[in-house]
Scaffold this motif. Structure first.
Motif, PDB file in Angstrom:
ATOM      1  N   GLY A  94     -16.834  -8.211 -64.127  1.00  0.00           N
ATOM      2  CA  GLY A  94     -17.639  -7.520 -63.217  1.00  0.00           C
ATOM      3  C   GLY A  94     -18.157  -6.338 -63.876  1.00  0.00           C
ATOM      4  O   GLY A  94     -17.828  -5.967 -65.109  1.00  0.00           O
ATOM      5  N   ARG A  95     -19.360  -5.619 -63.397  1.00  0.00           N
ATOM      6  CA  ARG A  95     -20.187  -5.093 -64.499  1.00  0.00           C
ATOM      7  C   ARG A  95     -19.575  -3.528 -64.734  1.00  0.00           C
ATOM      8  O   ARG A  95     -19.371  -2.988 -65.874  1.00  0.00           O
ATOM      9  CB  ARG A  95     -21.548  -4.491 -63.845  1.00  0.00           C
ATOM     10  CG  ARG A  95     -22.511  -3.544 -64.494  1.00  0.00           C
ATOM     11  CD  ARG A  95     -23.854  -3.454 -63.884  1.00  0.00           C
ATOM     12  NE  ARG A  95     -24.445  -4.662 -64.107  1.00  0.00           N
ATOM     13  CZ  ARG A  95     -25.660  -5.187 -63.559  1.00  0.00           C
ATOM     14  NH1 ARG A  95     -25.913  -4.340 -63.089  1.00  0.00           N
ATOM     15  NH2 ARG A  95     -26.010  -6.119 -63.977  1.00  0.00           N
ATOM     16  N   GLU A  96     -18.859  -3.182 -63.537  1.00  0.00           N
ATOM     17  CA  GLU A  96     -18.172  -1.612 -63.718  1.00  0.00           C
ATOM     18  C   GLU A  96     -17.157  -1.765 -64.754  1.00  0.00           C
ATOM     19  O   GLU A  96     -16.939  -0.948 -65.537  1.00  0.00           O
ATOM     20  CB  GLU A  96     -17.738  -1.148 -62.320  1.00  0.00           C
ATOM     21  CG  GLU A  96     -18.954  -0.428 -61.709  1.00  0.00           C
ATOM     22  CD  GLU A  96     -18.818  -0.943 -60.132  1.00  0.00           C
ATOM     23  OE1 GLU A  96     -17.879  -0.727 -59.688  1.00  0.00           O
ATOM     24  OE2 GLU A  96     -19.878  -1.388 -59.707  1.00  0.00           O
ATOM     25  N   LEU A  97     -16.252  -2.739 -64.566  1.00  0.00           N
ATOM     26  CA  LEU A  97     -14.951  -2.732 -65.421  1.00  0.00           C
ATOM     27  C   LEU A  97     -15.372  -3.071 -66.964  1.00  0.00           C
ATOM     28  O   LEU A  97     -15.116  -2.451 -67.769  1.00  0.00           O
ATOM     29  CB  LEU A  97     -14.111  -3.844 -64.830  1.00  0.00           C
ATOM     30  CG  LEU A  97     -12.725  -4.024 -65.575  1.00  0.00           C
ATOM     31  CD1 LEU A  97     -11.973  -2.513 -65.374  1.00  0.00           C
ATOM     32  CD2 LEU A  97     -11.940  -4.943 -64.850  1.00  0.00           C
ATOM     33  N   ALA A  98     -16.578  -3.934 -66.868  1.00  0.00           N
ATOM     34  CA  ALA A  98     -16.893  -4.386 -68.369  1.00  0.00           C
ATOM     35  C   ALA A  98     -17.266  -2.932 -68.870  1.00  0.00           C
ATOM     36  O   ALA A  98     -17.119  -2.922 -70.142  1.00  0.00           O
ATOM     37  CB  ALA A  98     -18.074  -5.397 -68.211  1.00  0.00           C
ATOM     38  N   ALA A  99     -18.306  -2.358 -68.315  1.00  0.00           N
ATOM     39  CA  ALA A  99     -18.833  -1.107 -68.862  1.00  0.00           C
ATOM     40  C   ALA A  99     -17.511  -0.215 -69.552  1.00  0.00           C
ATOM     41  O   ALA A  99     -17.610   0.580 -70.369  1.00  0.00           O
ATOM     42  CB  ALA A  99     -19.595  -0.311 -68.042  1.00  0.00           C
ATOM     43  N   LYS A 100     -16.740  -0.307 -68.363  1.00  0.00           N
ATOM     44  CA  LYS A 100     -15.456   0.735 -68.609  1.00  0.00           C
ATOM     45  C   LYS A 100     -14.757   0.523 -70.040  1.00  0.00           C
ATOM     46  O   LYS A 100     -14.475   1.422 -70.740  1.00  0.00           O
ATOM     47  CB  LYS A 100     -14.491   0.893 -67.519  1.00  0.00           C
ATOM     48  CG  LYS A 100     -13.600   1.929 -67.430  1.00  0.00           C
ATOM     49  CD  LYS A 100     -12.796   2.050 -66.107  1.00  0.00           C
ATOM     50  CE  LYS A 100     -11.186   2.440 -66.541  1.00  0.00           C
ATOM     51  NZ  LYS A 100     -10.470   1.455 -65.894  1.00  0.00           N
ATOM     52  N   MET A 101     -14.412  -0.908 -70.014  1.00  0.00           N
ATOM     53  CA  MET A 101     -13.590  -1.470 -71.215  1.00  0.00           C
ATOM     54  C   MET A 101     -14.611  -1.371 -72.513  1.00  0.00           C
ATOM     55  O   MET A 101     -13.987  -1.273 -73.330  1.00  0.00           O
ATOM     56  CB  MET A 101     -13.715  -3.115 -70.993  1.00  0.00           C
ATOM     57  CG  MET A 101     -12.781  -3.128 -69.627  1.00  0.00           C
ATOM     58  SD  MET A 101     -11.138  -2.392 -69.710  1.00  0.00           S
ATOM     59  CE  MET A 101      -9.886  -3.684 -69.729  1.00  0.00           C
ATOM     60  N   ALA A 102     -15.879  -1.388 -72.306  1.00  0.00           N
ATOM     61  CA  ALA A 102     -16.765  -1.326 -73.594  1.00  0.00           C
ATOM     62  C   ALA A 102     -16.779   0.217 -74.129  1.00  0.00           C
ATOM     63  O   ALA A 102     -16.583   0.373 -75.195  1.00  0.00           O
ATOM     64  CB  ALA A 102     -18.102  -1.642 -73.174  1.00  0.00           C
ATOM     65  N   ALA A 103     -16.618   1.110 -72.982  1.00  0.00           N
ATOM     66  CA  ALA A 103     -16.518   2.470 -73.460  1.00  0.00           C
ATOM     67  C   ALA A 103     -15.098   2.887 -74.111  1.00  0.00           C
ATOM     68  O   ALA A 103     -15.188   3.615 -74.935  1.00  0.00           O
ATOM     69  CB  ALA A 103     -16.683   3.297 -72.107  1.00  0.00           C
ATOM     70  N   GLU A 104     -14.369   2.227 -73.747  1.00  0.00           N
ATOM     71  CA  GLU A 104     -12.841   2.295 -74.262  1.00  0.00           C
ATOM     72  C   GLU A 104     -12.733   1.494 -75.659  1.00  0.00           C
ATOM     73  O   GLU A 104     -11.632   1.377 -76.158  1.00  0.00           O
ATOM     74  CB  GLU A 104     -11.735   2.067 -73.228  1.00  0.00           C
ATOM     75  CG  GLU A 104     -11.766   2.919 -72.233  1.00  0.00           C
ATOM     76  CD  GLU A 104     -10.836   2.621 -71.123  1.00  0.00           C
ATOM     77  OE1 GLU A 104      -9.962   1.693 -71.438  1.00  0.00           O
ATOM     78  OE2 GLU A 104     -10.676   3.183 -69.892  1.00  0.00           O
ATOM     79  N   ASP A 105     -13.741   0.849 -75.976  1.00  0.00           N
ATOM     80  CA  ASP A 105     -13.802  -0.137 -77.023  1.00  0.00           C
ATOM     81  C   ASP A 105     -12.741  -1.236 -76.950  1.00  0.00           C
ATOM     82  O   ASP A 105     -12.038  -1.873 -77.915  1.00  0.00           O
ATOM     83  CB  ASP A 105     -13.181   0.766 -78.283  1.00  0.00           C
ATOM     84  CG  ASP A 105     -14.366   0.754 -79.485  1.00  0.00           C
ATOM     85  OD1 ASP A 105     -15.268  -0.102 -79.284  1.00  0.00           O
ATOM     86  OD2 ASP A 105     -14.175   1.147 -80.545  1.00  0.00           O
TER      87      ASP A 105
END
Lengths: 329, 228, 207
Positions: free
Chosen positions: B70-81
């Motif tokens: 999902g978009r939000e989790l994916a963005a969060k994971m991307a932010a946490e590398d």
């Protein structure tokens, strides 16, 4: 009234007698002028317009006013660009406007009618050299332009207006309803015109009255509507026979723009063939294309595209059907 | 100027065929140029090939986290590398004696299967529609939909690629085939058609249904094996 | 021989308006119609054509004394094809989405008549400096033609320029303008306008 000045503006410029090349029907009657023909068409459109105004009320009036007004203004404008006097007197711009307006849905936004009229007169007619020179039916060129441009406002969904103050406008058009949900409309509704649709197409009865008047006056040649309806009826009969239930021959003939197209659009003398056999070929081709588009394509209705496609073939049909003079080879 | 004098010389003694008339000699310039250009192209390919291949891979790979998480989790994971492990496999499906292959991306996170992304295609209104379909590890739920390639009517059919419409698919159960309705969708397996583009809407839904029908059992079994 | 040939500056200026490839020579119609539904692809296409045209002109001009009359077209094509392939790879490596949008139209530059025409008319007869100036002028003229069509089509079809909204949200998009018919309509009308303008100027100068 100077009949010669209506058809060929060049004839006015050139002094002395002019030989006119005019579309059929060629009648010895000197009163037969472009103006007369166009006024005949306007008279024939009266029943259709009346039904449209009764059913769609203010929407129809508005659409007609915008289209006819813009078409006439555009005629003046483009004639001015070409350095000529505007031939408004022949009423052909008014006829184009009226047919365009009657082929639009009631809910079409004002700019579609406005742009459609400009394109009809500008691209459909003036660019080719004015009345008599155009390859395609101007009203249909305008309609095709806005139909493709504003598919959302003019496509199947464009007809429905759930908030509409008029009952019929909350329904899908009969053809759309059939195409998408297999619901067949009541034949009596199609005949008298109490269904949704383009302004001019809803009532089969009004189209017949106007159309027969045109044919009796010989303003429209009977061959085109006759062969168009015959070809469409034949294909509809085959289609109904092959199992698509509920929507029979009479539905296909009375529904949608079939009758309006057969009598008022396909019969445009400029963009249809000159010879009697050519007219029959033209009509049959149009009818067959309408049915092919209705049955096999994504569009619920195909009169506009069918007429435009056959317009493109008109020069060829003319060449194929040159009548052989008696005793000639 | 040299060519001119050559030509007049040849005209003077016509029939004799000397070694100069050999086509290899005539074409020496072309052959030399062809070799030189070939070398240039080889160098360009060597230099740029990896970058182009990476571009092509990224086009689909970069969508996988969003489709699975999902978009939000994916963005969060991307932010946490944090990145998903992605493996590609081609799954054969045999139907009526014809075998077709689906490309399936197998997303793994921390050794656990995170989900599947299927690349599927089918006929739309204008041309082929190619899409990515995200499924949960047990293939019971749609987790995302992305349209890779479409040529539907601008203004109508191309709304299939827009967020609001494809967002409808997220969270749909795959137990029953999805159905397109023209009125407001009120049943769990229903999808709202785009106004004026029923055919495009149906085409996408059909592609999704067929991919699920073709692969569901296989994917669920594979995920079961991977995570006992 | 070179006495009568135009100079580098003349070649450069000629290509932009007086001999504009799109409106005056009517060459390269395929990209003109196919990639002009937005300004960004028009500009990218122009850049690719400029790269190919300048490089091909330069190489052809350098080897112009070695060309044999009956083999020259083959050598032009070979040179052009090489640089088109390089341009295609460069686009795919650095602007991948644009390379996908332009799709087959980049490889199709190989058969773009403008380039072979310039190789034949200018580069195979004049020195490298003139050839490069000619290539730059012609591709600027090509870019001008493409951009003018794309500007009309994009603003009417989407209300945007370079993907940025110019007209208010309420603008009803003229979808036909971004579809192929829009290309023919726009190009035809603009060409008519250019001819009308030229005709008027001709009348004025004559009088």
């Amino acid at each position: 009234m100077k009949p010669s000045s209506q058809l060929s503006p060049e004839a006015v410029a050139a002094p002395g007698p002019a030989i006119e090349v005019a579309p059929s029907p060629h009648l010895a009657d000197a009163g037969q002028s472009t103006r007369r023909m166009m006024i005949d068409v306007l008279i024939a459109l009266a029943p259709v317009t009346a039904v449209a105004i009764v059913v769609f009320r203010w929407y129809a009036v508005q659409q007609l006013a915008i289209c006819i007004g813009t078409c006439m203004a555009a005629e003046v404008f483009f004639a001015f660009l070409r350095g000529r006097r505007a031939p408004l007197g022949d009423a052909s711009a008014a006829v184009t406007g009226a047919i365009l307006a009657l082929s639009l849905p009631a809910t079409a936004p004002w700019y579609t009618a406005f742009i459609g009229s400009l394109v009809a007169i500008g691209v459909g007619k003036a660019i080719f050299g004015g009345l008599g020179m155009n390859l395609f039916n101007p009203a249909m060129v305008g309609r095709a332009f806005v139909m493709i441009s504003f598919a959302g406002a003019l496509g199947a969904a464009g007809y429905q207006d759930p908030a509409g103050r008029i009952d019929v406008m909350t329904q899908a058009t009969p053809l759309t309803a059939f195409k998408q949900s297999g619901i067949a409309a009541d034949l009596a509704d199609l005949f008298w015109g109490t269904t949704n649709g383009s302004l001019g197409e809803i009532s089969a009865a009004a189209c017949l009255v106007g159309g027969l008047y045109l044919c009796l006056r010989r303003t429209a040649s009977w061959q085109i509507p006759f062969s168009m309806l015959a070809a469409a009826g034949l294909l509809a009969w085959l289609d109904a026979g092959l199992g698509a239930g509920g929507w029979g021959v009479w539905h296909h003939l009375c529904g949608g723009a079939m009758l309006f197209g057969a009598f008022f659009i396909a019969t445009d003398p400029v963009s249809s063939p000159l010879t009697p056999w050519g007219k029959i070929v033209f009509g049959a081709g149009t009818g067959a294309l309408v049915m092919l588009i209705r049955i096999f394509s994504g569009y619920p209705e195909g009169v506009m595209f069918a007429v435009l496609l056959m317009n493109a073939l008109t020069p060829l049909i003319n060449r194929w059907t040159i009548p052989r003079p008696f005793g000639g080879q | 100027m040299t060519t001119m004098s050559d030509a007049s010389g040849a005209a003077a003694l016509p029939p004799k065929k000397g070694w100069r008339d050999n086509y290899l000699v005539q074409g020496w310039l072309m052959l030399t140029l062809a070799l030189a250009f070939g070398a240039v192209l080889a160098a360009v390919q060597l230099a740029l090939g990896p970058a182009i291949a990476a571009n092509k891979r990224n086009e689909t790979f970069s969508k996988v986290p969003e489709l699975v998480w999902g978009r939000e989790l994916a963005a969060k994971m991307a932010a946490e590398d944090q990145t998903l492990g992605i493996e590609t496999r081609n799954l054969p499906v045999t139907q009526n004696g014809q075998t077709t292959y689906y490309r399936v991306y197998d997303a793994v996170w921390n050794g656990q299967p995170a989900g599947w992304v299927i690349q599927a295609a089918g006929q739309g209104y204008a041309d082929r529609i190619e899409l990515l379909l995200g499924l949960s590890p047990d293939a019971e739920q749609v987790t995302g939909l992305f349209i890779l390639d479409q040529k539907e009517t601008p203004g109508l059919g191309n709304k299939i690629a827009a967020d609001p419409w494809r967002g409808q698919f997220i969270g749909k159960a795959t137990a029953a085939p999805l159905a397109v309705v023209k009125t407001t969708a009120d049943q769990p397996h229903q999808i709202d058609a785009i106004t004026g583009a029923t055919i495009s809407s149906r085409a996408v839904t059909e592609i999704v249904n067929r991919a699920v029908a073709d692969l569901k059992t296989e994917l669920a079994a594979a995920a079961g094996k991977a995570a006992p | 021989m070179s006495q009568n040939q135009p100079t580098a500056l003349e070649r450069f200026v000629q290509g932009i308006l007086p001999e504009n490839p799109v409106y005056r020579q009517l060459l390269g119609m395929c990209p003109t119609l196919a990639v002009t539904n937005n300004l960004l692809s028009a500009v990218t296409m122009t850049a690719a054509v400029m790269f190919v045209l300048v490089c091909a002109n330069l190489i052809v001009s350098l080897i112009r004394d070695l060309l044999k009359p009956h083999l020259r077209i083959v050598i032009f094509t070979l040179t052009i094809a090489t640089f088109v392939t390089v341009a295609d790879r460069l686009l795919a490596a650095f602007v991948y989405p644009m390379s996908k949008t332009l799709g087959p139209y980049i490889p199709l530059i190989i058969v773009n008549c403008i380039i072979i025409c310039r190789c034949e008319v200018c580069a195979s007869k004049q020195g490298p400096l003139v050839a490069v100036a000619d290539g730059l002028g012609q591709s600027l003229g090509f870019g001008l033609g493409l951009a003018s069509i794309a500007a009309v089509r994009e603003i009417l079809g989407t209300g945007m320029w370079f993907g940025l909204r110019i007209l208010p949200e309420a603008w009803p998009d003229w979808v036909i303008m971004v579809l192929p018919p829009g290309a023919f309509l726009t190009f035809g009308l603009l060409l008519g306008l250019v001819n009308w303008f030229n005709a008027r100027r001709g009348v004025k100068e004559g009088a």
